[in-house]
Design a protein around this motif. Sequence first.
Motif, short mmCIF file in Angstrom:
data_model
loop_
_atom_site.label_atom_id
_atom_site.label_comp_id
_atom_site.label_asym_id
_atom_site.label_seq_id
_atom_site.Cartn_x
_atom_site.Cartn_y
_atom_site.Cartn_z
N THR A 144 0.86 -1.18 0.00
CA THR A 144 0.00 0.00 0.00
C THR A 144 0.90 1.23 0.00
N PRO A 145 0.67 2.20 -0.90
CA PRO A 145 1.53 3.39 -0.94
C PRO A 145 1.46 4.18 0.36
N ALA A 169 3.87 7.65 2.47
CA ALA A 169 4.61 8.87 2.14
C ALA A 169 6.04 8.58 1.70
N GLY A 170 6.60 9.53 0.94
CA GLY A 170 8.02 9.47 0.59
C GLY A 170 8.38 8.42 -0.43
N GLY A 171 7.41 7.98 -1.24
CA GLY A 171 7.71 6.99 -2.26
C GLY A 171 7.88 5.58 -1.74
N GLN A 172 7.61 5.40 -0.45
CA GLN A 172 7.72 4.07 0.14
C GLN A 172 6.35 3.37 0.12
N PHE A 173 6.37 2.10 0.48
CA PHE A 173 5.14 1.32 0.50
C PHE A 173 5.04 0.57 1.82
N ARG A 174 3.81 0.41 2.27
CA ARG A 174 3.54 -0.44 3.43
C ARG A 174 3.40 -1.86 2.89
N GLY A 183 8.93 -0.35 2.75
CA GLY A 183 9.98 -0.68 1.80
C GLY A 183 9.65 -0.18 0.42
N PRO A 184 10.53 -0.41 -0.54
CA PRO A 184 10.30 0.05 -1.91
C PRO A 184 9.32 -0.86 -2.65
N ARG A 185 8.77 -0.34 -3.73
CA ARG A 185 7.83 -1.10 -4.55
C ARG A 185 8.44 -2.43 -5.02
N GLU A 186 9.75 -2.40 -5.30
CA GLU A 186 10.41 -3.58 -5.87
C GLU A 186 10.45 -4.76 -4.91
N ALA A 187 10.17 -4.51 -3.63
CA ALA A 187 10.22 -5.61 -2.65
C ALA A 187 9.04 -6.57 -2.80
#
Length: 437
Positions: free
Chosen positions: A388-389, A391-396, A411-415
Amino acid sequence: MEHKRVAVATLGCKVNQYESAALEELFRRRGYLVVDFAQPADVYVINTCTVTHLGDRKSRQLIRRAVRANPAAVVAVTGCYVQNAPHEVLAIEGVDLVVGAGRRAAIVELAEGAGQGNKRAAVGDFAGPSEFEELPGEASQDRVRAFLKVQEGCENFCTYCIVPYARGPLRSRAPEKVLSGAAELLSHGCKEIVLTGIHTGAYGREPGGAMGLAELLAKLAVLPGLLRLRLSSLEPHDVTGEILDLLASGPPFCRHVHIPLQSGDDAILKAMGRTYDRLYFRRLSNAIRAKIPDCGITTDVMVGFPGETDSHFANTLQFAAQMQFSGLHVFKYSPRRGTPAADFDRQVAPAVKDRRSRQLIALGREMTGRFAAGYLGQTVEVLAEQQTPVAGGQFRLDGLTDNYLRVIFSGPREALGELVKVRITGLSDIAMQGRII
């Protein structure tokens, strides 16, 4: 051209969920748009459950909800309630079609025939087919962790259980079909496969079975791209030394077993028709933990079985606490017409069932919390399943450890879809919290 719309509602177990996904795929292949059950549709499919009387009642409620939503729609019903009482379901006002085992692959054609004014009908094998029914369950699953149905039917006939009557005799999916289904899931981006069935541990035991579960697991384990392989549930006698050796051999096998206990009192276990006692279960649990350190052992426990006294329940409560399960699923006994226990004397009052259920649920939460607390400050591997998006371009992100603990972290989307090393920093009622290392 506007697409026809189909909505599917599912009650019950993971097997039902797998089968509903397959039914949606069948409609999708014929050009239907799959919509939420709350939306208007041309066809409504209700995949029913009959494990408890609440399952029957919820099934009827969903049928009536579909009829109210669009009286002109075709209402098709399938699943365990149908297998157990097809003509009772067909008699419900608004039901156009009842589809039993062996005919679900033709559900689109059957529904379209019903929509053209054909008479209301119940079609399929309601006595229990002899062959495994192939459905396109893999094609519809686009997820990191996916289910793979490998087995159907049960012949244990526990005195409380309607499932053997509804699901029929043992049938196993052909090994080559299992392997091709697994490969299809992996090609869709799946990284963890969960084997499921009505009695998964009985894979291959029917006359003429090609191979047993252990051999099937060994073949699945070497598929390219498979990071994890998990078993949904095994009966106590299904956890053989060969199975344990495989689970202990490391990835892709998960350090997690789900073994139904049902009761922690020997007299109640005997009345249930279970084929083990507390000593057997204790020795099995000890053997699992000795062979597989940090293995998560989860279980099912029933409360309120006929004749269960406060003393019997106290034994269950004490035994569950001693076993220190990492997860506990509690359910209340429900009399099912046609099973022996429905006619047993000394049925337990609903209020007593409620009280016992609350006590066991509280114990289960305590045990899960204690098991999770052992990982505070430690680093675990998590398969990131959902994101889930934030703040700061990170994701839950959230996912499971191999021993079946849920972890939430940023973490990042790529995870997503990857095995991620996470340091555990905290606990909550629903999951562990951590940060990527």
